[in-house]
Scaffold this active site. Structure first.
Site, mmCIF file in Angstrom:
data_model
loop_
_atom_site.group_PDB
_atom_site.id
_atom_site.type_symbol
_atom_site.label_atom_id
_atom_site.label_comp_id
_atom_site.label_asym_id
_atom_site.label_seq_id
_atom_site.Cartn_x
_atom_site.Cartn_y
_atom_site.Cartn_z
ATOM 1 N N ASN A 9 0.869 -1.166 0.000
ATOM 2 C CA ASN A 9 0.000 0.000 0.000
ATOM 3 C C ASN A 9 0.911 1.223 0.000
ATOM 4 O OD1 ASN A 9 -1.786 2.046 0.511
ATOM 5 N ND2 ASN A 9 -2.598 1.168 2.406
ATOM 6 N N ARG A 83 -2.718 -2.302 -3.147
ATOM 7 C CA ARG A 83 -3.952 -1.594 -2.828
ATOM 8 C C ARG A 83 -3.982 -0.322 -3.687
ATOM 9 N NH1 ARG A 83 -5.102 2.994 1.455
ATOM 10 N NH2 ARG A 83 -7.352 3.075 1.224
ATOM 11 N N ARG A 231 -11.191 14.936 8.275
ATOM 12 C CA ARG A 231 -12.088 15.258 7.149
ATOM 13 C C ARG A 231 -13.473 15.606 7.664
ATOM 14 N NH1 ARG A 231 -10.983 9.929 3.810
ATOM 15 N NH2 ARG A 231 -8.987 9.697 4.866
#
Ligand code: ADP
Length: 402
Positions: A9, A83, A231
């Site tokens: 990843n 990923r 976020r």
């Protein structure tokens, strides 16, 4: 060690890796971080659970991957699974070919922070290990089964048809893993409706019917949906014009604020880390208390909303660092869903040990499960499926040629 898959990843300055074999206890994993700087290093766990710390000053992605792969080559990985956050219109895991790499590149405007870093990793491993099959597994793929009424935005049609503006959804490997696991753990639930809450630094919810995603909280990008570490999740899109007109902010500043300075961090003005906020709240910090309350309320609201995609709700799954570890957040979230038939067992919820899977409902209503996610395991499994399929195709072709 049985046949293994190396899962990679790649982020912009770090690489997470895991060598996944059949036995979870055998897993080797780690993180190469601070790449490109004097502090570049690899930290992780080697075979047998031994800790590893290795300094690799100024190593870039390629050098770090070479170091990792050299250390792991003795275990002869069968394939590499990457990923990839955004697969655009790709609907399933794919073997990496020049065409698939071009399609990942084409999806870059939809994941500008993630896909370029993945492509650096893919480029490096393709150069370093040309003989190993390599597969891309997409966060978005699981959600490609959403119906149009769940994935379309109510904006002019040409934005969808000509510019691919639609809801994609993310955390697909996690939602797929935990919902599949829930079906295995609970009997007679194969054809059922599940809600899944993946709660980590990034968080999302998903509604799954008969093993397929039918709705999810994230959208065109991983910003939409519930409150996350930094976020904002859903805001009125007019916030852009409001901030531009009243504070003179540009698009970049607004994007940075919504992605990196909002969420739990923005609300609390203290931290993006749920543990820190729970501690601060216990000590009377009102901003931390409010941040937790907003997080749980908006999570419950999202679960209730996407449950409209399910003919029936048979169960709910909590996962991710917060979902797996915080009985407090689970209880508070359930307190906002009194009109569903859920019955949380406070005892089972509080007694569940960290990192273990378990059922925490009282046995009357829909099931409630805590299931530690295993994105690496799922990526390895999907990689194996692609490689085995290709091998089977090759053998059929060979037999036909004979
Ligand atoms: P990522 O999305 O980066 O993989 P994780 O899934 O590891 O993140 O989740 C990180 C979050 O989990 C952090 O907010 C952390 O505070 C939270 N967390 C971990 N353990 C606990 C706990 N015992 N109680 C509350 N929150 C926890």
């Amino acid at each position: 060690m049985s046949t293994s898959v190396l899962v990679i990843n790649c982020g912009s300055s770090s690489i997470k890796y895991a060598l996944v074999s059949d036995r979870r206890e055998d897993r080797i994993y780690g993180l190469a971080e601070n790449l490109g700087s004097a502090e570049a290093r690899i930290k992780g766990i080697t075979f047998g659970g031994q800790p590893l710390e290795l300094s690799i000053p100024y190593a870039d992605h390629e050098k770090a991957l070479e170091t990792v792969l050299n250390r792991l080559s003795q275990y002869r990985p069968q394939a590499i699974g990457h990923r990839v956050v955004h697969g655009g219109s790709l609907t399933k895991a794919e073997r990496l070919t020049p065409e698939i790499i071009d399609r990942i590149r084409a999806a870059t405007p939809l994941a500008p922070l993630h896909n370029p870093a993945h492509l650096i990793g893919i480029d490096a491993t393709m150069r370093l290990f040309p003989d190993l099959p390599q597969v891309a597994v997409f966060d978005t793929a699981f959600h490609q089964t959403m119906p149009a009424h769940a994935y379309r935005y109510a904006v002019p049609k040409f934005l969808y048809t000509e510019h691919n503006v639609r809801r994609y959804g993310f955390h697909g490997t996690s939602h797929a893993y935990v919902s599949n696991r829930a079906v295995q753990l609970s009997e007679h639930m194969e054809k059922g409706g599940w809600l899944s809450a993946h709660l980590g630094n990034g968080s999302s919810t998903c509604a799954i019917w008969n093993g397929q995603s039918v709705d999810t909280s994230m959208g065109l990008t991983p910003l939409e949906g519930i409150v996350m570490g930094t976020r904002s999740g859903d805001v009125d899109p007019s916030i852009h014009s409001f901030l531009a007109n009243n504070l003179g902010w540009g698009i970049e500043k607004i994007d940075k604020m919504l992605n990196s300075e909002s969420g739990l961090l923005g609300l609390s003005a203290l931290s993006n880390d749920m543990r820190t906020l729970i501690e601060a709240s216990e000590q009377g910090n009102e901003d931390a208390t409010l941040a937790i309350e907003v997080f749980c309320y908006r999570l419950a609201k999202s679960l209730a909303g996407i449950s409209c995609g399910l003919p029936r709700v048979d169960g709910l799954i909590f996962t991710g660092g917060i979902g797996e570890n915080s009985a407090y957040i689970r209880e508070k979230t359930m307190s906002y869903l009194p009109h569903f038939a859920f019955e949380l067992s406070k005892e089972k919820n509080n007694e569940l040990k960290r990192g273990t899977e378990g059922r925490i409902d009282g046995g009357t209503g829909p099931q409630i499960w805590v299931i530690p996610t295993d994105e690496e395991g799922r990526i390895a499994q999907e990689t194996r499926t692609v490689v085995d399929h290709l091998t089977a195709q090759d053998s059929t072709a060979a037999v036909a040629a004979v």
